[in-house]
Structures are given as structure tokens and as C-alpha cells.
Design a protein around this motif. Sequence first.
Motif, mmCIF file in Angstrom:
data_model
loop_
_atom_site.group_PDB
_atom_site.id
_atom_site.type_symbol
_atom_site.label_atom_id
_atom_site.label_comp_id
_atom_site.label_asym_id
_atom_site.label_seq_id
_atom_site.Cartn_x
_atom_site.Cartn_y
_atom_site.Cartn_z
ATOM 1 N N LEU A 9 0.914 -1.126 -0.120
ATOM 2 C CA LEU A 9 0.023 0.008 -0.123
ATOM 3 C C LEU A 9 1.039 1.301 -0.032
ATOM 4 O O LEU A 9 1.913 1.189 0.604
ATOM 5 C CB LEU A 9 -1.112 0.139 1.081
ATOM 6 C CG LEU A 9 -2.388 -0.539 1.129
ATOM 7 C CD1 LEU A 9 -2.121 -1.956 1.150
ATOM 8 C CD2 LEU A 9 -3.297 -0.371 2.157
ATOM 9 N N PRO A 10 0.298 2.327 -0.459
ATOM 10 C CA PRO A 10 1.038 3.403 -0.308
ATOM 11 C C PRO A 10 1.599 3.907 1.123
ATOM 12 O O PRO A 10 0.846 3.499 1.858
ATOM 13 C CB PRO A 10 0.265 4.563 -0.951
ATOM 14 C CG PRO A 10 -0.720 3.847 -1.943
ATOM 15 C CD PRO A 10 -0.917 2.586 -1.102
ATOM 16 N N ALA A 11 2.432 4.858 0.994
ATOM 17 C CA ALA A 11 2.922 5.139 2.314
ATOM 18 C C ALA A 11 1.855 5.881 3.130
ATOM 19 O O ALA A 11 1.115 6.767 2.574
ATOM 20 C CB ALA A 11 3.925 6.356 2.226
ATOM 21 N N GLY A 12 1.610 5.635 4.565
ATOM 22 C CA GLY A 12 0.697 6.007 5.207
ATOM 23 C C GLY A 12 -0.771 5.549 5.272
ATOM 24 O O GLY A 12 -1.740 6.105 5.905
ATOM 25 N N ARG A 13 -0.877 4.511 4.588
ATOM 26 C CA ARG A 13 -1.961 3.703 4.505
ATOM 27 C C ARG A 13 -2.128 2.802 5.222
ATOM 28 O O ARG A 13 -2.947 1.897 5.055
ATOM 29 C CB ARG A 13 -2.396 3.349 2.947
ATOM 30 C CG ARG A 13 -2.294 4.618 2.025
ATOM 31 C CD ARG A 13 -3.018 5.767 2.446
ATOM 32 N NE ARG A 13 -4.699 5.710 2.163
ATOM 33 C CZ ARG A 13 -5.356 6.756 2.452
ATOM 34 N NH1 ARG A 13 -4.924 7.820 2.766
ATOM 35 N NH2 ARG A 13 -6.492 6.583 1.804
ATOM 36 N N VAL A 14 -1.134 2.326 6.104
ATOM 37 C CA VAL A 14 -1.278 1.267 6.808
ATOM 38 C C VAL A 14 -1.191 1.793 8.386
ATOM 39 O O VAL A 14 -0.339 2.528 8.801
ATOM 40 C CB VAL A 14 0.024 0.288 6.820
ATOM 41 C CG1 VAL A 14 -0.076 -0.905 7.790
ATOM 42 C CG2 VAL A 14 0.145 -0.490 5.273
ATOM 43 N N TRP A 15 -1.987 1.049 9.158
ATOM 44 C CA TRP A 15 -2.352 1.521 10.578
ATOM 45 C C TRP A 15 -2.105 0.798 11.698
ATOM 46 O O TRP A 15 -2.459 -0.569 11.167
ATOM 47 C CB TRP A 15 -3.767 2.372 10.678
ATOM 48 C CG TRP A 15 -4.063 3.440 9.619
ATOM 49 C CD1 TRP A 15 -4.147 3.311 8.321
ATOM 50 C CD2 TRP A 15 -3.955 4.877 9.997
ATOM 51 N NE1 TRP A 15 -4.534 4.485 7.780
ATOM 52 C CE2 TRP A 15 -4.111 5.591 8.875
ATOM 53 C CE3 TRP A 15 -3.679 5.427 11.057
ATOM 54 C CZ2 TRP A 15 -4.307 6.957 8.818
ATOM 55 C CZ3 TRP A 15 -3.655 6.969 10.992
ATOM 56 C CH2 TRP A 15 -4.009 7.868 9.873
ATOM 57 N N ALA A 16 -2.033 0.918 12.513
ATOM 58 C CA ALA A 16 -1.676 -0.131 13.744
ATOM 59 C C ALA A 16 -1.854 0.387 15.194
ATOM 60 O O ALA A 16 -1.611 1.729 15.397
ATOM 61 C CB ALA A 16 -0.521 -0.707 13.655
ATOM 62 N N SER A 17 -2.356 -0.499 15.989
ATOM 63 C CA SER A 17 -2.355 -0.184 17.507
ATOM 64 C C SER A 17 -2.468 -1.305 18.396
ATOM 65 O O SER A 17 -2.915 -2.330 17.844
ATOM 66 C CB SER A 17 -3.862 0.680 17.783
ATOM 67 O OG SER A 17 -3.929 1.167 19.034
ATOM 68 N N THR A 18 -1.787 -1.276 19.311
ATOM 69 C CA THR A 18 -1.744 -2.325 20.265
ATOM 70 C C THR A 18 -1.876 -1.638 21.902
ATOM 71 O O THR A 18 -1.071 -0.646 22.149
ATOM 72 C CB THR A 18 -0.453 -3.297 20.208
ATOM 73 O OG1 THR A 18 -0.393 -3.700 19.082
ATOM 74 C CG2 THR A 18 -0.439 -4.388 21.274
ATOM 75 N N ALA A 19 -3.021 -2.105 22.487
ATOM 76 C CA ALA A 19 -3.002 -1.499 23.831
ATOM 77 C C ALA A 19 -1.789 -1.936 24.720
ATOM 78 O O ALA A 19 -1.213 -2.853 24.721
ATOM 79 C CB ALA A 19 -4.486 -2.176 24.514
#
Length: 538
Positions: free
Chosen positions: A435-445
Motif C-alpha cells: 500500500l502507499p505510504a501512510g495507508r497502513v495503520w496499527a495499534s496495540t493496547a
Amino acid sequence: MIGYAQLWAADPTAWRAAGTAWRGLDAMVRRRAAEVARTRSALADSWAGPAAGTAGTRLDTLRGAVEAAAPALVEIDQILAEFAALLVRAKALLDAAVRGAAMNRVLIDRHGGVSLDPAVPQVDPRAGAAVLRVGAQIRAALALATRADREAAGRLTGLATAAVTGWTTEPPPDRPAGDADPAAVRRWWDGLSPAQRRWLVRHEPALVGGLDGVPVAMRDQANRLLLPQLRADLLARRAELLATWPRLPGNHLEGLRIAAILGGLDAIEARLVAESGPRAYLLGLDPAGDGRTVVALGDPDRADHVVTYVPGMTSDLPSADGELGRAERILARAAELAPDQPAAAVLWLDYDAPDFVHEAHRASYAHDAGPALHRFQEGLRASHEGGPAHQTVVGHSDGSLVVGSAARDHGLAADDLVLVGSPGVGVDHARDLGLPAGRVWASTAGNDVIRYVPSVGALAGDLALGVALPGIGPVLAFSRPGDDLWFGHDPSDRDFGARVFASDPNGHTGYWDHDNRALDAMARIALGDAGRLPATPP
């Protein structure tokens, strides 16, 4: 153009109820078809000769005509349910405009025209802005209602035409393979006549229901036709097991499995006939093994935004309704944030998710799921009406590995990827997901036990996860959080290259809690409104 007074008086609940009533005629249609079949059988037992043959042919034709109406009843429900859903959104916009007008002393006439209360000083710079804002909200509401009206009227007209010209015809000459390219499937489907499409829905529902690239509405009609026989087969198998239970004790486990599958099927069917909430579309159901299903809330083919949610370990048909609830929460929050932008959410549980920690440690489950997820997302692109929707794929826990594996090995038709509570996604940097830069998101509590699964796979690390999962026991923190997890670099680590968003400390399964910032973030990403999120947690 729908007028202000028309929208104000519109009753979405009544339209939804009308669709439910039409769909409810399906039971009567089935009874009538069964009566014709019994009459046909009785005549065949007591009557022979040319006249009997002619009568039998007429009764077969009559039965076919009665049965052919069943998918049309579902289609009416689809049309009216989507019309009602858009009216709800339009009325929400209108209500917000009226409330805003009252707060800012803006007057609205019976035609929807806006003006400033004469008592407000004209020198107040906020007054003119308030008039413009309220006017824009009213126009947006009326535009959405008009869109809904035109779509529903067009689809109902097509259905009425089909009722006059005939529901069915001879079968089409060819069929695509089940794993055919979805774009090719859509071209094949578009080349069929409406009557040929209806013939396929009625006579080959298993084919239509499982083909990525076929319009969602037709897949839903086909899969609903399969449900009665699927349930009957499960009940027959359970009865067979009960009859041999004392002699074959091994049947006990199979009986428990079938009971669990039937419970999951009950929950899914309840969603399919619900009279409130987003209208559900059944895109896949397989009772084999732990059971699989694909269910959409709202029609992805007509939505501006579509989010596909891929759950992780222990997900199966018996737990599918709970997983569907997570997708629905993203959808509900998106509706709050942008009522003028129709959205749909899909639970994609079309893979064998691992049941235990020692299974989750193997990447084979995610690897095997990759082609199917790739094909499904391509199908959403191919079947969408009008311009392309904004597509987001959300993977949780081992579901994030499924998403990562599919993106890495096959490519994913997605504008954004969201990875939450991830044990790694099979790559060490976001750029490897295609995917283009900035289109992958992540989060872990911060208190998510997934942080305690270092890639070295030491026994202590395995035990730390195994005893920390919900329902298994207290946390034994033999290991410590690390940037390298079971399946690659932690997507929530800055060096992975994903855009990290905040999650409140609600554990491994709390990302969809109503008060969790992660839920708001996922909804904004699904709407393409991620620019308002911070790049890293505060």
C-alpha cells in the motif's frame, strides 16, 4: 428532488417494515409450492396417459412460477431496507440542521429556505456563517434522500418489469469456476440477461452465492435460499447421531459440534431477519469444521465506504455473531461521524482460524486464507456500483496476520489496512504490504497480552500468552514486551512504518469498546478521515 417537508414527514421505520412484510411472504410461497408438489405426486400415482402427462407438465410449470417469486421477495426487502437506511441518515442530517438553526437563531421556512432571525444584529460575523452552515446541512440531507429515492425507484421498476416479462428463462450457456477472477466474473454476470441471472439464483444458488464478483444483493438472495436445506441437513445428521449414541460414544463430540454450529446459525439467521439496525447480507456460510461465514451489514455495492473485518484466534461460526457486533460498532461510529456518507461493514470469517495457542504459533492458517481474502476484496471492487468505494481492511490478532499475508503474497484491494492487537503480519516493514505510504495503520493496547510473544518462541513466551488469553487464566509474565513478535516486527512499533493510533488499555479484545479511542480511530480511517488522527499516540 425530495423536498424539505417530504423528508421531514418520511417514516423510515414504515419502509423497513414494508420490506420485512414482503420478505415474510417467503414462507407462504414455500407452502404453496409444496402443495403443488404434493398434488403433482398424487396425480402421478393414480393417473396415466397423455392427459396426465399434460397435467403434470402444467403443475410443474406452476410450481416453478411460485418458487421463482421467492428471491424477488428478498430483493424487495433489500431495496426497501436500504431506502430506509438512507432515509435515517438523511433525517439525522436534517435534525442536526434544525438543532443548529435553533442554537444560532437561524430561521427555516417550510420549503427548507434559511434566513437569519431579524432580531440578530447583522454585524455579528458568526450569524452569516451559521446561515451558510445550516443551509449546507439541509441541502446535504435533501441530496441524500433524493439519491435514496432514485435508487429505490429504479430498482423497484426493474423488479416490476421482470415480473411482467418473466422471472426465469433457459440456463446460461457457461459458468465461471469458483476461483475465477472477480473482474471476469462481473463481466460474465453483466453479459447475462436479467432472466438468466434469476434462473441461476433459483437453480444454482450455491454457485451464485459463492462467486466473488457477483453483486452482493444476488449473492444474498442465493445464500438465503440455501439456508433451509442446510439446517435440515444438520438436524438430520444430529438425529442420526442420537440414534447411534449408545453404541458409538465417539459421536458425542460430533453431536456437540453440530449443536454449536446450529446455535451459530440461529444467531446469524436472527441477524438476517432483524427489523432494526443495518440490513444484513449473507455472502457465505459453510457448516463444515468449526464453521465459516461472511456477512455484510449494509450493501457494500452501494456504499461510499466499505470496511472488512477479519477476526483472529478462536473465531468460528458459533462466535460469529459476536464478531459481527465488532464490525457493526465501527459502522455505527462512522454513521455518527458522517451520516451523509453511506457505509457498509463486512465480517470476513472465510478461513479456519486457530483454536489454541500452539496452533496460532503457526503461520499456515493465515497463509492458507490469503487467496480467499484477496479474491473477496477484488470481488467487492468488481461488484461495486458507480465509482469505487473507499475500502478498508481491519485485522485483529491472528486476523492481522491473515491480512498481512494476503497483502504481501497476493495484494489486497484496499485503500487502508488497520492492524490491531497484532502478533506480527509476516513482514518487517509496512512498505512490504503493497500500500502507499501512510495507508497502513496499527495499534496495540499497553496491556494487550499480544505484546508478550517474542519471535524466539521460547517456552516461557508461549506460556505467557497461553495463560493470559481470556478464559484461560492469570498472566504469567515470563517474557517481556519486544519489538519482534511471532510473525515479524511489531506493527505498532515506530520502526515498522505504520501510522500508529491510540488505544485505551482495555486488553486484547477491548478495541471495540464504546469508550475506546481505538474505535473512533478505526471509524475515521474507514471513512477516509484519518487526517484528523495523530500519527502516534499522545
